[in-house]
Write a protein that holds these residues in place. Structure first.
Motif, PDB file in Angstrom:
ATOM      1  N   ALA B 642       0.886  -1.107  -0.084  1.00  0.00           N
ATOM      2  CA  ALA B 642      -0.216  -0.045  -0.128  1.00  0.00           C
ATOM      3  C   ALA B 642       1.063   1.289   0.177  1.00  0.00           C
ATOM      4  N   LEU B 643       0.589   2.031  -1.045  1.00  0.00           N
ATOM      5  CA  LEU B 643       1.645   3.218  -1.169  1.00  0.00           C
ATOM      6  C   LEU B 643       0.910   4.380  -0.443  1.00  0.00           C
ATOM      7  N   ILE B 644       1.776   4.992   0.471  1.00  0.00           N
ATOM      8  CA  ILE B 644       1.459   6.091   1.437  1.00  0.00           C
ATOM      9  C   ILE B 644       2.337   7.178   1.128  1.00  0.00           C
ATOM     10  N   SER B 655       5.079   3.301   8.715  1.00  0.00           N
ATOM     11  CA  SER B 655       6.375   3.261   8.202  1.00  0.00           C
ATOM     12  C   SER B 655       6.293   2.132   7.170  1.00  0.00           C
ATOM     13  N   THR B 656       7.491   2.194   6.485  1.00  0.00           N
ATOM     14  CA  THR B 656       7.439   0.982   5.547  1.00  0.00           C
ATOM     15  C   THR B 656       7.716  -0.287   5.950  1.00  0.00           C
ATOM     16  N   PRO B 672       1.048  -5.105   3.421  1.00  0.00           N
ATOM     17  CA  PRO B 672       2.332  -4.052   3.817  1.00  0.00           C
ATOM     18  C   PRO B 672       2.358  -2.768   3.183  1.00  0.00           C
ATOM     19  N   ALA B 673       2.549  -1.834   4.229  1.00  0.00           N
ATOM     20  CA  ALA B 673       2.489  -0.398   3.637  1.00  0.00           C
ATOM     21  C   ALA B 673       4.040   0.052   3.224  1.00  0.00           C
ATOM     22  N   LEU B 674       4.131   0.777   2.289  1.00  0.00           N
ATOM     23  CA  LEU B 674       5.379   1.490   1.593  1.00  0.00           C
ATOM     24  C   LEU B 674       5.152   2.883   1.613  1.00  0.00           C
ATOM     25  N   VAL B 675       6.132   3.660   2.375  1.00  0.00           N
ATOM     26  CA  VAL B 675       5.865   5.234   2.207  1.00  0.00           C
ATOM     27  C   VAL B 675       6.631   5.650   0.876  1.00  0.00           C
ATOM     28  N   LEU B 676       5.919   6.044   0.120  1.00  0.00           N
ATOM     29  CA  LEU B 676       6.496   6.516  -1.233  1.00  0.00           C
ATOM     30  C   LEU B 676       6.422   8.243  -1.351  1.00  0.00           C
ATOM     31  N   LEU B 739      10.133  -6.094   2.983  1.00  0.00           N
ATOM     32  CA  LEU B 739       9.525  -6.043   1.434  1.00  0.00           C
ATOM     33  C   LEU B 739      10.821  -6.005   0.629  1.00  0.00           C
ATOM     34  N   ALA B 740      10.998  -6.777  -0.399  1.00  0.00           N
ATOM     35  CA  ALA B 740      12.251  -6.976  -1.040  1.00  0.00           C
ATOM     36  C   ALA B 740      12.187  -5.904  -2.255  1.00  0.00           C
TER      37      ALA B 740
END
Lengths: 186, 1046
Positions: B642-644, B655-656, B672-676, B739-740
């Motif tokens: 999920a891009l946030i 956080s990522t 899972p979240a990913l801060v972008l 996250l890879a």
């Protein structure tokens, strides 16, 4: 001794496996005078010098000696569509990429690497085909060059001193054999 | 030879059979191909068409020999195993063994089509490239076409017809299915097709359309439905853009260059306007919620929630109309003409020029308003040479966009459209919701699903699984036995497009032929063949069907000859619909814009569903190349997230790597979240296509115990909001997921993140057009640190022609990643899997680095492909203890795999970190006979590397050698510029990669290298890289100059 044991001079020279069909180059290429390229058609246009398909053999042997026992695998292959499982005599490691076209079209005779195939009842390897052996020619190609039209002539003898002829051919055709690794190893 | 040699040679002919040799020969003669445990000898003896990765005397063998007592007779077994040559029994093709041939074909993807040239060797395809004559590709491809090769050879593809009987699933043959068809459909014919429904993927195939018409005639009560989870364009009509003519391009959530049926073509057209040395540069504005490939290359990017984008479009339209009279194009033309300083596009003026009288734009958001104001000014100044585009999901404002384009006079110049083909109008093709309704009510007795995977990707509120349970007989034709196949009565294996005949009109209406490059590996059939089977047609083969349709459609005078020409070219350009000749038409009246419209404040978070850049809609989930390809924006592999945005993440405390639960419409979903940086605030974007449960050993299969890759976002996707919606809630859990991503991999300078920003500006250089054209500023390419000329400690080598070199234009590269997959396909680069990517061991020779610059909440994204620089003074060559990496006379840094012992010192010494080490034998799985088919995808011209050797980009030396041999054999001494194209260069849609001979001053690469924009990375090391870069030149609007720092 170990060096000697592992060297291609020992392990490869003279390798002459039995083939599924007792094809005699001495008869076909020597006595009958077939040119190498009648069967090995792609030697001037491709990297691999193709072993001929059964159809090429049947060009003649559909009529010539059709009942011969020796040719039974040939007939079977042609009628069933299965390939004849020839054993590869001159084999290089898989990380070596040899290109026939680059050599044959530039005036390196078949005999230089394969020897007098036209005298062989069963093909055998006569040269060691190691990297050092290849580099000998790549570093000094003159002794092995001939005019392109004589590439398949097994008993060709140069009219002049090979060194002189080679030097001239090299210059005329701009033959610059590379000794860079990527020439053969990719 | 010495006498000893001769003696041995004579003896050897008799003593060749040693114990080892005898066993192997007996084994072969006796049992045929036998599986042997030894790794080396398990390679296919019978399948002797391609070289196996077995060396001469392996290290293990050598140690065995040294340990054993050496009898001379025993030494004759030192040669590697014997190889067999299997020529064809009858010579059918003129192709020489091992000699590549190219065939033209086409790939269809969700209604788009792209022409391809497929390189085949020994009767099988090994590399896919674009068809240079195809207007949709111009020789380039997207990543899906590159990876389609692996899909063809996927061992997890369906191999059998399956029939579900009760709880059992039984394999059947096509004959048995044929019997069922005759019985079942004869009965249906009598009732006129009562309850017969067909669900197909979106296709522009004329043959399929013709068969559909014949089917609907034979079964009048039947209905044909179409469904694609990813719609490319915002509804009807179909819009075409002429980006090479446009000076200003404005995209609202429209990823024209990355996710569009014409993306490959548009990327090329657009890139041609990004060269500051050639003509005037265009300017690209992008408004989007999640960063896209188009956004990466934009001059100005406004991150905005998708929900607010529509309001922005309306505001833009309102503002544009305010200054226009009813004869809008004339007004703007007059305006443009009246101000001569703006007659030609001139982006150097800092002043805006005379302002038209207009009411002030109301807003409550400063940045957005300024953006809008600047955009509007630009559009007005370039009326007639601008493009306004809107993406799928914004059908509500599609009419506004049409009207805007009309206002700015773009029709017929940079903007064309045509209404949907009459044949495909609503009467013939129905949408999915009608079908699902009928399925639920039990009306559907027979359902034929041609391709697609509706159980997996239909909107979740349709409950397709339940609906399918109520269908009497369901038949699914698909490549894999996927989620839908498992629930259908019959599953039919579909033939891959590389194995089938077909045709496609694509998005632009050009007739393209799909030609098979190999016989169906698993006996599959294509959709048209299945339909012909059901119709009971005589000419049932794909070839006959397509040819008949071609002859019927075009009625060429020379019949067969035209058909053969079409197959040869891949295209038939006669009869192309004249989309270009669309006359301007007035848009229907739009509802009036309220004067003081204030955008409604969004309630909660927004969820955005975006098709994945790698898996598309999930159909490529089992494609390892695509799973391992780092996402162009997030650099994520083997996962989705999920891009946030950083601001929103800060508010939520995310956080990522945090596993978050998204709640939407009563459903909870963990991801899972990913801060972008660059993601719009308040918007959460998730990629589609993950969480497959029946993809295969790569993508996830519950039957086989393979864990699913990523999380299935279709679970939240409802039919009322397929693209984005408000009303999302996010909850954090305590779980953390790794996250890879490859975003931190191979950094040039790993020491200290503080200095990284400084270095990034040196590595990825950029400037603005204004500064670039100003002659007084120093060259962009010049190294900024002041020091004397770099010298070297030793004598620098001299090089002979050709001097191979490469230039990568960062103004054009948008990070799509097609080059990475092309390199992988061309050079047999293995896939390492998620665990190894987490350890930074991915094997891609070419990586695309991504940098953020500027404000963390609204950064600029910069991308840079990095590959081996082939340094003239290579630091790697100097430290190899075994001379496994040496320099060729032509400037290539050669990597000799057979010499490498795996010291890894070269990689240590490489300042660009472009070398990759085989920590494991990444091809070991190919020894399993069930996976062996993947070997067919290998390029026989390139060694397949085993454990323990280093590898890196070779400038596609195999292609260079092929070109050299061809030239020399024909007596030529030079290779014309453009003959040798590296794999990455060949497929790049934008043409950002240029390769050629630097010794030739006229070659494209030499000209590029002389550009003022040219620079090399880390020039101060004096390694003299042969790969240079052209600095990225942006074209910012002076009004917004402070918003985008360049």
């Amino acid at each position: 001794m170990l060096n000697y044991a592992g060297s291609p001079r020992t392990t490869d020279v003279g390798y002459s496996p039995r083939q599924p069909v007792e094809y005699s180059h001495a008869l076909h290429a020597g006595e009958l005078g077939l040119d190498c390229r009648y069967c090995h058609t792609t030697v001037e246009t491709a990297a691999f010098a193709a072993v001929p398909s059964t159809q090429v053999c049947m060009n003649c042997h559909a009529r010539i000696a059709p009942e011969s026992d020796k040719l039974l695998p040939l007939q079977q292959s042609y009628s069933r569509g299965d390939p004849i499982r020839w054993v590869k005599v001159h084999d290089l490691p898989d990380y070596v990429y040899f290109d026939h076209r680059a050599h044959v079209s530039r005036g390196v005779g078949c005999i230089s690497c394969h020897g007098r195939v036209d005298t062989m009842e069963q093909v055998r390897q006569v040269e060691r085909l190691s990297m050092g052996w290849c580099l000998e020619c790549h570093r000094q190609p003159e002794p092995h060059l001939r005019p392109q039209q004589f590439v398949t002539v097994m008993d060709w003898v140069p009219g002049e001193a090979p060194a002189v002829l080679g030097r001239r051919l090299r210059q005329q055709n701009n033959i610059q054999p590379s000794t860079d690794c990527s020439t053969c190893h990719r | 030879m010495s006498s000893l040699d001769e003696t041995l040679a004579r003896n050897r002919t008799k003593t060749w059979r040693t114990s080892e040799r005898r066993n192997s020969e007996q084994g072969r003669e006796g049992a045929g191909y036998a599986q042997r445990p030894d790794a080396e000898s398990a390679e296919a003896d019978a399948l002797a068409f391609w070289p196996a990765d077995c060396g001469a005397v392996t290290r293990r063998r050598w140690l065995e020999l040294m340990g054993a007592s050496l009898a001379l007779a025993g030494l004759s077994s030192c040669r590697w195993r014997r190889r067999e040559l299997l020529p064809a029994s009858r010579q059918t093709s003129e192709a020489a063994p091992g000699q590549p041939q190219q065939f033209a074909t086409t790939m269809e993807l969700a209604g788009s089509a792209i022409g391809l040239m497929v390189t085949c060797v020994d009767g099988r395809p090994i590399k896919i490239e674009g068809n240079p004559h195809d207007p949709a590709s111009l020789g380039a491809t997207h990543v899906y076409a590159q990876a389609a090769l692996l899909e063809l050879y996927d061992p997890d593809r369906s191999k059998d017809v399956y029939w579900r009987h009760g709880l059992e699933e039984l394999a059947r043959s096509w004959q048995e299915f044929g019997q069922f068809v005759r019985k079942h459909f004869d009965g249906l014919r009598k009732t006129g097709g009562e309850g017969f429904r067909i669900l197909s993927q979106s296709s522009t195939s004329p043959t399929l359309a013709a068969l559909r018409d014949r089917l609907l005639k034979a079964f009048p009560k039947a209905q044909w439905h179409e469904y694609e989870p990813v719609a490319w364009h915002a509804g009807v009509p179909r819009i075409y853009y002429g980006l090479q003519e446009a000076d200003v391009v404005l995209c609202f959530d429209a990823d024209l260059l990355g996710m569009h049926p014409m993306a490959v073509r548009y990327a090329r057209d657009f890139a041609q306007r990004r060269d500051p040395d050639r003509g005037s540069m265009c300017r690209l504005y992008v408004v989007e919620s999640t960063p896209s490939i188009t956004g990466v290359i934009a001059d100005h990017r406004l991150p905005l929630r998708s929900g607010l984008v529509q309001q922005l479009v309306r505001r833009l339209y309102a503002a544009a109309r305010q200054t226009a009279s009813s004869s809008a194009p004339a007004a703007f033309a007059a305006f443009a003409a009246s101000d001569s300083s703006h007659g030609s596009p001139s982006f150097l003026d800092s002043s805006d020029g005379p302002q038209p009288t207009s009411a002030p734009i109301q807003s409550h958001d400063d940045a957005t308003s300024r953006f809008l104001h600047a955009v509007l000014g630009d559009l007005r100044r370039h009326a007639g040479k601008c493009v306004v585009a809107v993406g799928p999901g914004h059908q509500a404002v599609a009419q506004y966009v049409l009207a805007l384009n009309e206002l700015f006079g773009t029709f017929g110049r940079t903007f064309w459209y045509d209404s949907a083909d009459g044949a495909d109008g609503p009467e013939r093709v129905r949408p999915l919701d009608e079908l699902v309704e009928q399925m639920h009510s039990g009306e559907v007795g027979t359902l034929l699903i041609l391709g697609g995977n509706p159980v997996y990707n239909a909107p979740v509120d349709f409950d397709y699984r339940e609906a399918l349970g109520r269908v009497g007989t369901s038949i699914h034709l698909s490549l894999y036995r996927d989620e839908t196949s498992r629930l259908c009565t019959w599953h039919l294996p579909q033939s891959h497009f590389l194995e089938s005949w077909g045709d496609a009109l694509g998005y632009d209406g050009v007739y393209r032929v799909i030609q098979p490059t190999i016989e169906p590996l698993y006996g599959g059939k294509s959709a048209i063949e299945v339909l012909a089977m059901i119709l009971g047609e005589e000419a049932g083969s794909g070839h006959e069907l397509v040819k008949a349709e071609f002859l019927r459609r075009f009625k060429p005078d020379d019949g067969e000859a035209s058909w053969r020409r079409a197959v040869h070219d891949g295209l038939f350009l006669v009869g192309r619909p004249a989309a270009e000749a669309s006359a301007p038409r007035t848009a229907p009246p739009l509802p009036p814009i309220p004067e003081d419209e204030v955008p409604a404040k969004p309630r909660q978070l927004e969820i955005v569903f975006k098709p994945d850049y790698r898996l598309f809609d999930g159909r490529f989930a089992n494609n390892a190349w695509l799973q391992e390809l780092p996402d162009p924006i997030t650099k994520l592999t083997w996962d989705n997230a999920a891009l946030i945005s950083p601001a929103t993440a800060g508010e939520l405390g995310v956080s990522t790597g945090y596993l978050v639960i998204l709640s939407y419409q009563g459903r909870q979903w963990a991801v899972p979240a990913l801060v972008l940086p660059g993601q719009a605030d308040g918007s959460v974007a998730v990629a589609l296509g993950y969480g497959r449960l029946a993809a295969g050993k790569v993508g996830g299969c519950d039957e086989w115990g393979t864990p699913s890759v990523g999380a299935n976002s279709y679970y939240l996707r409802t039919s009322r909001a397929l693209y984005f919606d408000d009303g999302l809630e996010l909850r954090i859990t305590l779980n953390r997921e790794s996250l890879a991503t490859t975003r931190d991999h191979f950094p040039i300078d790993a020491l200290g993140t503080k200095t990284r920003e400084k270095w990034a500006a040196e590595l990825v250089r950029q400037t603005t057009l204004a500064r670039y054209l100003d002659d007084k500023t120093p060259y962009v390419g010049e190294h900024s640190a002041a020091h004397g000329p770099a010298g070297s400690l030793w004598e620098e080598p001299q090089f002979s022609a050709p001097c191979w070199g490469m230039v990568i234009d960062l103004s054009k590269c948008n990070g799509c990643g097609a080059c990475i997959v092309a390199c992988q396909a061309e050079n047999n680069i293995p896939v390492v899997g998620r665990e190894q990517v987490l350890r930074r061991r991915e094997m891609h020779w070419l990586r695309v680095d991504r940098y953020f610059q500027g404000d963390p909440n609204d950064p600029q994204i910069l991308v840079q492909p990095v590959l081996c620089m082939h340094c003239e003074l290579a630091p790697c060559e100097q430290v190899c203890p075994v001379a496994a990496t040496v320099h060729s006379r032509e400037g290539l840094n050669d990597m000799v795999y057979n010499r490498c012992v795996g010291t890894r010192y070269c990689s240590n010494n490489c300042p660009y970190k472009v070398r990759r080490f085989n920590f494991f034998n990444y091809h070991k799985h190919l020894e399993d006979p069930r996976q062996e088919v993947l070997k067919m995808a290998h390029n026989p011209q390139v060694t397949v590397r085993s454990r323990g050797v280093m590898e890196k980009c070779t400038y596609c030396v195999q292609r260079i050698q092929a070109a050299k041999i061809a030239a020399k054999s024909s007596g030529r001494t030079t290779i014309p510029d453009g003959t040798v194209q590296t794999a990455c260069q060949q497929v790049c849609p934008t043409g950002a990669i240029i390769f050629g001979d630097l010794a030739d001053p006229q070659s494209t690469v030499s000209v590029a290298r002389r550009s003022r924009r040219a620079y090399v990375m880390l020039a101060e090391l004096n390694v003299k890289p042969r790969t240079a870069y052209l600095a990225r030149v942006g074209n910012p609007n002076p009004l917004l100059a402070d918003q985008q720092s360049t």
